[in-house]
Design a protein around this motif. Structure first.
Motif, PDB file in Angstrom:
ATOM      1  N   LEU A   4      61.989  20.024  16.302  1.00  0.00           N
ATOM      2  CA  LEU A   4      61.103  21.166  16.078  1.00  0.00           C
ATOM      3  C   LEU A   4      61.824  22.239  15.273  1.00  0.00           C
ATOM      4  CD1 LEU A   4      58.358  22.588  17.001  1.00  0.00           C
ATOM      5  CD2 LEU A   4      59.733  23.586  18.828  1.00  0.00           C
ATOM      6  N   ILE A   5      61.221  22.631  14.165  1.00  0.00           N
ATOM      7  CA  ILE A   5      61.708  23.757  13.367  1.00  0.00           C
ATOM      8  C   ILE A   5      60.681  24.881  13.507  1.00  0.00           C
ATOM      9  CG2 ILE A   5      62.334  24.578  11.072  1.00  0.00           C
ATOM     10  CD1 ILE A   5      62.955  21.691  10.314  1.00  0.00           C
ATOM     11  N   THR A   6      61.128  26.050  13.954  1.00  0.00           N
ATOM     12  CA  THR A   6      60.208  27.155  14.228  1.00  0.00           C
ATOM     13  C   THR A   6      60.582  28.375  13.397  1.00  0.00           C
ATOM     14  OG1 THR A   6      60.004  26.363  16.509  1.00  0.00           O
ATOM     15  CG2 THR A   6      59.176  28.567  16.040  1.00  0.00           C
ATOM     16  N   HIS A   7      59.599  28.924  12.693  1.00  0.00           N
ATOM     17  CA  HIS A   7      59.792  30.124  11.888  1.00  0.00           C
ATOM     18  C   HIS A   7      58.961  31.271  12.458  1.00  0.00           C
ATOM     19  CE1 HIS A   7      60.742  27.696   7.951  1.00  0.00           C
ATOM     20  NE2 HIS A   7      61.742  27.717   8.794  1.00  0.00           N
ATOM     21  N   ILE A   8      59.537  32.456  12.481  1.00  0.00           N
ATOM     22  CA  ILE A   8      58.785  33.673  12.774  1.00  0.00           C
ATOM     23  C   ILE A   8      58.614  34.435  11.459  1.00  0.00           C
ATOM     24  CG2 ILE A   8      58.721  35.844  14.067  1.00  0.00           C
ATOM     25  CD1 ILE A   8      58.436  33.368  15.793  1.00  0.00           C
ATOM     26  N   ALA A   9      57.412  34.922  11.237  1.00  0.00           N
ATOM     27  CA  ALA A   9      57.103  35.625   9.983  1.00  0.00           C
ATOM     28  C   ALA A   9      57.987  36.866   9.840  1.00  0.00           C
ATOM     29  CB  ALA A   9      55.626  36.022   9.960  1.00  0.00           C
TER      30      ALA A   9
END
Length: 206
Positions: free
Chosen positions: A177-182
């Protein structure tokens, strides 16, 4: 299932019981697929990744912030050798902040996209033998090597250098899982904002 068909039959009989009238008609089609064997997917940890509280001061102001990468285990077990594909359903559809094929993390109260998460299948083993993942964006007509697991394509496994899905009974793989926050400058963060991603892994039979 029984009640609607019984009611429809009774209605048709009542219509046909009176005098003959000129009438329009509409066909009723009953469709479905009987599969030779059912497959069940299971994700470790109940499929939950919890990042806890993420401080605003740890977010990048003008670029996306990467949260720690997480790995879960996916297993698919079938009653017999079966050709199947995997895809996801994004239950937060329309909220992905950067990648259309990733999964949204919900919205702030001010309707700002919080971020998104991408999924990939790695180290796949089918029936005890290492295999590779392939994906299709045209419903299974053509395939390319790829690790993506998404709502925008189908994922299957192939032998060696093959580009065709194979029948298997047991699949084990890692979901990474790769997770980005704006960027924080794009978000209203005066109050706590939940990271609210939710996706369903789905098995499809070919």
């Amino acid at each position: 299932m029984v009640s609607p068909l019984t009611t429809l039959t009774a209605t048709l009989l009542l219509i046909g019981a009176g005098p003959v009238w000129a009438a329009s008609s509409q066909d009723l089609t009953v469709k479905g697929v009987i599969t030779p064997s059912a497959c069940a997917p299971v994700v470790s940890g109940g499929g939950t990744v919890d990042f806890g509280k993420v401080s605003v001061r740890d977010l990048n102001a003008d670029t996306y912030t990467d949260l720690p990468r997480e790995t879960m285990l996916l297993s698919v077990r079938c009653e017999g050798p079966t050709i199947f594909t995997l895809n996801t359903i994004d239950n937060r559809a329309g909220t992905a902040a950067s990648h259309f094929s990733w999964h949204g993390l919900g919205m702030t109260p001010n309707d700002e996209k919080v971020g998104d998460a991408g999924l990939g299948l790695y180290s796949p083993v089918a029936d005890g033998v290492p295999v590779r993942t392939i994906t299709s964006r045209d419903g299974g007509v053509t395939w390319i090597p790829s690790v993506m697991l998404s709502h925008s394509l189908l994922t299957a496994v192939a032998d060696g250098d093959g580009l065709a899905p194979i029948a298997i009974q047991a699949l084990d793989a890692e979901i990474r899982l790769i997770t980005h926050i704006a960027p924080a400058s794009n978000l209203t963060l005066t109050d706590e904002v939940p990271i609210d991603g939710h996706a369903t892994v789905q098995v499809n039979y070919l």
